[in-house]
Design a protein around this motif. Structure first.
Motif, PDB file in Angstrom:
ATOM      1  N   CYS A 170     -55.987  62.056  13.149  1.00 33.91           N
ATOM      2  CA  CYS A 170     -55.893  60.633  13.495  1.00 33.91           C
ATOM      3  C   CYS A 170     -55.508  60.445  14.958  1.00 33.91           C
ATOM      4  O   CYS A 170     -56.037  59.573  15.669  1.00 33.91           O
ATOM      5  CB  CYS A 170     -54.887  59.942  12.582  1.00 33.91           C
ATOM      6  SG  CYS A 170     -55.380  59.867  10.853  1.00 33.91           S
ATOM      7  N   CYS A 202     -58.465  61.091  17.131  1.00 37.80           N
ATOM      8  CA  CYS A 202     -59.422  59.974  17.099  1.00 37.80           C
ATOM      9  C   CYS A 202     -58.954  58.822  17.973  1.00 37.80           C
ATOM     10  O   CYS A 202     -59.751  58.187  18.690  1.00 37.80           O
ATOM     11  CB  CYS A 202     -59.628  59.497  15.662  1.00 37.80           C
ATOM     12  SG  CYS A 202     -60.527  60.685  14.621  1.00 37.80           S
ATOM     13  N   ALA A 232     -61.670  55.471  17.592  1.00 35.81           N
ATOM     14  CA  ALA A 232     -61.269  54.208  16.972  1.00 35.81           C
ATOM     15  C   ALA A 232     -61.424  53.108  18.025  1.00 35.81           C
ATOM     16  O   ALA A 232     -60.480  52.745  18.721  1.00 35.81           O
ATOM     17  CB  ALA A 232     -59.845  54.315  16.453  1.00 35.81           C
ATOM     18  N   ASP A 233     -62.657  52.578  18.127  1.00 36.95           N
ATOM     19  CA  ASP A 233     -62.958  51.621  19.198  1.00 36.95           C
ATOM     20  C   ASP A 233     -62.763  50.175  18.783  1.00 36.95           C
ATOM     21  O   ASP A 233     -63.026  49.255  19.557  1.00 36.95           O
ATOM     22  CB  ASP A 233     -64.390  51.832  19.694  1.00 36.95           C
ATOM     23  CG  ASP A 233     -65.389  51.831  18.560  1.00 36.95           C
ATOM     24  OD1 ASP A 233     -64.948  51.643  17.380  1.00 36.95           O
ATOM     25  OD2 ASP A 233     -66.583  52.029  18.814  1.00 36.95           O
ATOM     26  N   THR A 234     -62.341  49.977  17.543  1.00 33.74           N
ATOM     27  CA  THR A 234     -62.075  48.601  17.098  1.00 33.74           C
ATOM     28  C   THR A 234     -60.647  48.524  16.593  1.00 33.74           C
ATOM     29  O   THR A 234     -60.023  49.534  16.246  1.00 33.74           O
ATOM     30  CB  THR A 234     -63.047  48.184  15.969  1.00 33.74           C
ATOM     31  OG1 THR A 234     -62.802  49.014  14.813  1.00 33.74           O
ATOM     32  CG2 THR A 234     -64.500  48.334  16.428  1.00 33.74           C
ATOM     33  N   GLU A 254     -59.687  47.257  13.866  1.00 35.37           N
ATOM     34  CA  GLU A 254     -59.650  47.618  12.443  1.00 35.37           C
ATOM     35  C   GLU A 254     -59.545  49.123  12.266  1.00 35.37           C
ATOM     36  O   GLU A 254     -58.752  49.608  11.456  1.00 35.37           O
ATOM     37  CB  GLU A 254     -60.918  47.090  11.764  1.00 35.37           C
ATOM     38  CG  GLU A 254     -60.943  47.391  10.258  1.00 35.37           C
ATOM     39  CD  GLU A 254     -62.213  46.876   9.616  1.00 35.37           C
ATOM     40  OE1 GLU A 254     -62.369  47.118   8.404  1.00 35.37           O
ATOM     41  OE2 GLU A 254     -63.035  46.251  10.302  1.00 35.37           O
ATOM     42  N   LYS A 255     -60.321  49.899  13.067  1.00 39.26           N
ATOM     43  CA  LYS A 255     -60.257  51.350  12.962  1.00 39.26           C
ATOM     44  C   LYS A 255     -58.905  51.876  13.433  1.00 39.26           C
ATOM     45  O   LYS A 255     -58.321  52.781  12.829  1.00 39.26           O
ATOM     46  CB  LYS A 255     -61.370  51.974  13.778  1.00 39.26           C
ATOM     47  CG  LYS A 255     -62.753  51.786  13.184  1.00 39.26           C
ATOM     48  CD  LYS A 255     -63.802  52.473  14.053  1.00 39.26           C
ATOM     49  CE  LYS A 255     -65.211  52.297  13.462  1.00 39.26           C
ATOM     50  NZ  LYS A 255     -66.211  52.987  14.284  1.00 39.26           N
ATOM     51  N   ARG A 256     -58.409  51.290  14.548  1.00 39.38           N
ATOM     52  CA  ARG A 256     -57.123  51.745  15.038  1.00 39.38           C
ATOM     53  C   ARG A 256     -56.021  51.486  14.012  1.00 39.38           C
ATOM     54  O   ARG A 256     -55.141  52.321  13.794  1.00 39.38           O
ATOM     55  CB  ARG A 256     -56.795  51.056  16.362  1.00 39.38           C
ATOM     56  CG  ARG A 256     -57.597  51.605  17.543  1.00 39.38           C
ATOM     57  CD  ARG A 256     -57.029  51.111  18.854  1.00 39.38           C
ATOM     58  NE  ARG A 256     -57.227  49.679  18.994  1.00 39.38           N
ATOM     59  CZ  ARG A 256     -58.311  49.129  19.565  1.00 39.38           C
ATOM     60  NH1 ARG A 256     -59.278  49.914  20.034  1.00 39.38           N
ATOM     61  NH2 ARG A 256     -58.438  47.823  19.674  1.00 39.38           N
ATOM     62  N   SER A 257     -56.087  50.313  13.358  1.00 39.00           N
ATOM     63  CA  SER A 257     -55.088  49.994  12.327  1.00 39.00           C
ATOM     64  C   SER A 257     -55.194  50.957  11.150  1.00 39.00           C
ATOM     65  O   SER A 257     -54.186  51.401  10.575  1.00 39.00           O
ATOM     66  CB  SER A 257     -55.278  48.554  11.850  1.00 39.00           C
ATOM     67  OG  SER A 257     -54.369  48.257  10.815  1.00 39.00           O
ATOM     68  N   LYS A 258     -56.417  51.332  10.801  1.00 38.45           N
ATOM     69  CA  LYS A 258     -56.627  52.270   9.699  1.00 38.45           C
ATOM     70  C   LYS A 258     -56.029  53.632  10.005  1.00 38.45           C
ATOM     71  O   LYS A 258     -55.335  54.237   9.180  1.00 38.45           O
ATOM     72  CB  LYS A 258     -58.110  52.393   9.417  1.00 38.45           C
ATOM     73  CG  LYS A 258     -58.452  53.379   8.314  1.00 38.45           C
ATOM     74  CD  LYS A 258     -59.956  53.461   8.116  1.00 38.45           C
ATOM     75  CE  LYS A 258     -60.321  54.482   7.053  1.00 38.45           C
ATOM     76  NZ  LYS A 258     -61.790  54.598   6.877  1.00 38.45           N
ATOM     77  N   TYR A 259     -56.240  54.125  11.231  1.00 38.67           N
ATOM     78  CA  TYR A 259     -55.703  55.434  11.601  1.00 38.67           C
ATOM     79  C   TYR A 259     -54.177  55.396  11.678  1.00 38.67           C
ATOM     80  O   TYR A 259     -53.490  56.353  11.295  1.00 38.67           O
ATOM     81  CB  TYR A 259     -56.297  55.893  12.931  1.00 38.67           C
ATOM     82  CG  TYR A 259     -57.725  56.380  12.810  1.00 38.67           C
ATOM     83  CD1 TYR A 259     -58.056  57.356  11.869  1.00 38.67           C
ATOM     84  CD2 TYR A 259     -58.729  55.877  13.638  1.00 38.67           C
ATOM     85  CE1 TYR A 259     -59.369  57.811  11.756  1.00 38.67           C
ATOM     86  CE2 TYR A 259     -60.033  56.322  13.528  1.00 38.67           C
ATOM     87  CZ  TYR A 259     -60.367  57.295  12.580  1.00 38.67           C
ATOM     88  OH  TYR A 259     -61.649  57.731  12.467  1.00 38.67           O
TER      89      TYR A 259
END
Length: 509
Positions: A286, A289, A295-297, A299-304
């Protein structure tokens, strides 16, 4: 038989055996040499007496009788000493006793037994007994081997005379010359033989097992603890051997336990490394990434970030359980004991579980003794640590949650007690996938998982049920797993109860 008793018997034998052997030697030597002596005597009369010295007895008794008779005649009827018929008859009796007489009267020899040097005998008596002329003569001639007894008398005409009784002592002297050295040597041989054999056997019975113990001590010193020490004795040395054997067993068990502990420590480190590697790898992924911009959004950053937080929580839980297990294992975790009403305690615990977010959707039920059961309608008291027991129950619940895969999910608590009120039982059951029968004996071992893969499920450390067992053991109880594959699993905890007095109305006193 103890060593003290053996030594006592050996001391007695050292005295008794030589005495017996000496007696046998005396009897045998006497019988042998008396036979030789008898061959040198002319006639000693009957020789088959009850003892080997019967020949001596017969010989000297015969001589004493003849000497007494001749003395009496010399004193009261000396005229018979000049009677040829009497002298001839007396000579025959004297020959049977290997003796002879010399009769001197008026300064001349009136009669002498055949073979006797009458003049020499008289001269010898005269020379050896010149101061005892009026009292009679008695002399042992050590050179000639002849015993001489002189008896003075007064003849019928008033003239002085001398009666000399000569006894042959050469066979007797020859007997004692052989008999005494033989008996002495026999006594010496008996002492040496008896003491030598007894010393050998007694010392052997002591030294041999001592050498065996010495060898055993050498093997123990070198670390060889596999060879059994068996002396098969009941004395003090046997007791010492039993102590050595017990020491060997304890040392072997101690070293075995130490080796097993070392193996367990290595296994523990390997399992910790394996179980911690998975969440660390996930966290590292993580972070990579996020760092590389994958994690370019938002939402992705929050997920990681959420994944990093979840794995971090899993690692924290695993490390906490590992620390708790290690502290329990070395006995360094303090327990704070108090008396609990187990029914009330479980009721409060279940109320906390029902509001736990992790148990949302789980049907939790509690079966406890009913009001209609007078014998059980009173507080069920146990001595327990409130926090540690709560931790054990939570570990069981967590383990059940991981294996309940079908709806509705059910978790059931049951409380019961023995008829005698000495043991109380808590059973926690679920309707999960169950545990294979061959794995039931190992579910409380550390790092054991029924799954073939070691991939941890939801941050499982594999120590949950092992911690449960340690906590229950500290409470003096037992824990057991019952399961049917496809139907569910039950964990049964049995704790010693504190007895309560119940009156006839069912009210506790």
């Amino acid at each position: 038989m103890s060593i003290r008793t053996k030594l006592l018997f050996s001391y007695i034998a050292m005295i008794a055996v030589p005495v017996v052997l000496f007696g046998l030697a005396v009897v045998l030597a006497a019988g042998l040499y008396i036979r030789d002596m008898s061959d040198g005597l002319k006639n000693t009369g009957p020789r088959d007496g009850p003892i080997p010295f019967a020949a001596f007895k017969n010989l000297f008794e015969g001589r004493d009788e003849l000497s007494s008779g001749l003395r009496f005649i010399a004193e009261h009827d000396p005229r018979l000493l000049g009677d040829p018929a009497f002298l001839s008859e007396t000579e025959a009796d004297l020959a049977k006793a290997d003796a002879g007489i010399v009769v001197a009267s008026g300064g001349s020899i009136a009669y002498a037994s055949p073979g006797l040097a009458a003049k020499d005998i008289l001269d010898r008596l005269e020379a050896d007994n010149k101061d005892d002329r009026d009292t009679g003569f008695f002399n042992f001639d050590s050179h000639g081997g002849v015993d001489l007894e002189g008896i003075p008398y007064i003849g019928p005409e008033g003239s002085p005379g001398m009666l000399v009784i000569a006894s042959d002592m050469e066979p007797v002297a020859r007997f004692f010359k052989k008999f005494v050295p033989t008996v002495f040597l026999s006594l010496l041989l008996a002492l040496v033989l008896t003491n030598g054999l007894l010393t050998y056997f007694v010392s052997r019975s002591i030294i041999k097992p001592l050498y065996a113990l010495k060898d055993a001590a050498g093997r123990i010193r070198e670390g060889n603890l596999d060879r059994e020490i068996r002396l098969r004795r009941q004395d003090e040395i046997g007791q010492l051997g039993s102590a050595f054997e017990e020491m060997r067993i304890r040392l072997k068990d101690s070293i075995g336990a130490k080796v097993q502990m070392e193996e367990n420590r290595k296994e523990l480190l390997a399992n910790i490394s394996h179980d911690l590697k998975t969440p660390i790898t996930a966290i590292q992924g993580c972070v990579d990434c996020l760092r590389d911009g994958i994690a370019d959004t938002e939402e992705k950053r929050s997920k990681y970030v959420d994944m990093i937080g979840s794995k971090t929580s899993d690692m924290d839980r695993m490390i906490e359980e590992l620390l708790l297990y290690s502290t329990l294992d070395i006995g360094k975790l303090p327990f704070h004991w108090e008396v609990l009403d187990l029914a009330d305690y479980l009721q409060r615990t279940l109320e906390e579980l029902r509001i736990d977010p992790r148990l949302t959707g789980v049907d939790i039920t509690f079966d406890r003794p009913g009001k209609d059961n007078v014998a059980l309608n009173h507080p069920i008291l146990v001595r327990a640590d409130r926090e540690k027991l709560h931790r054990a129950i939570l570990n069981i619940v967590d383990n059940s949650l991981k294996h309940m895969e079908r709806d509705p999910r059910q978790l059931r608590f049951e409380l019961s007690g023995d008829d005698d009120g000495t043991v109380v039982e808590v059973r926690i059951s679920d309707n999960g996938v169950g545990i294979p029968e061959e794995a039931l004996h190992y579910v409380f071992d550390r790092f054991f998982r029924a799954e073939t893969s070691r991939h941890p499920n939801a941050g499982s450390s594999g120590l949950g049920l092992a911690i449960v067992k340690q906590i229950v053991d500290e409470h003096g109880g037992t824990v057991e797993a019952l399961s049917i594959v496809g139907q569910g699993t039950s964990i049964r905890i049995r704790l010693p109860a504190i007895a309560t007095l119940v009156d006839q109305r069912g009210e506790s006193i």
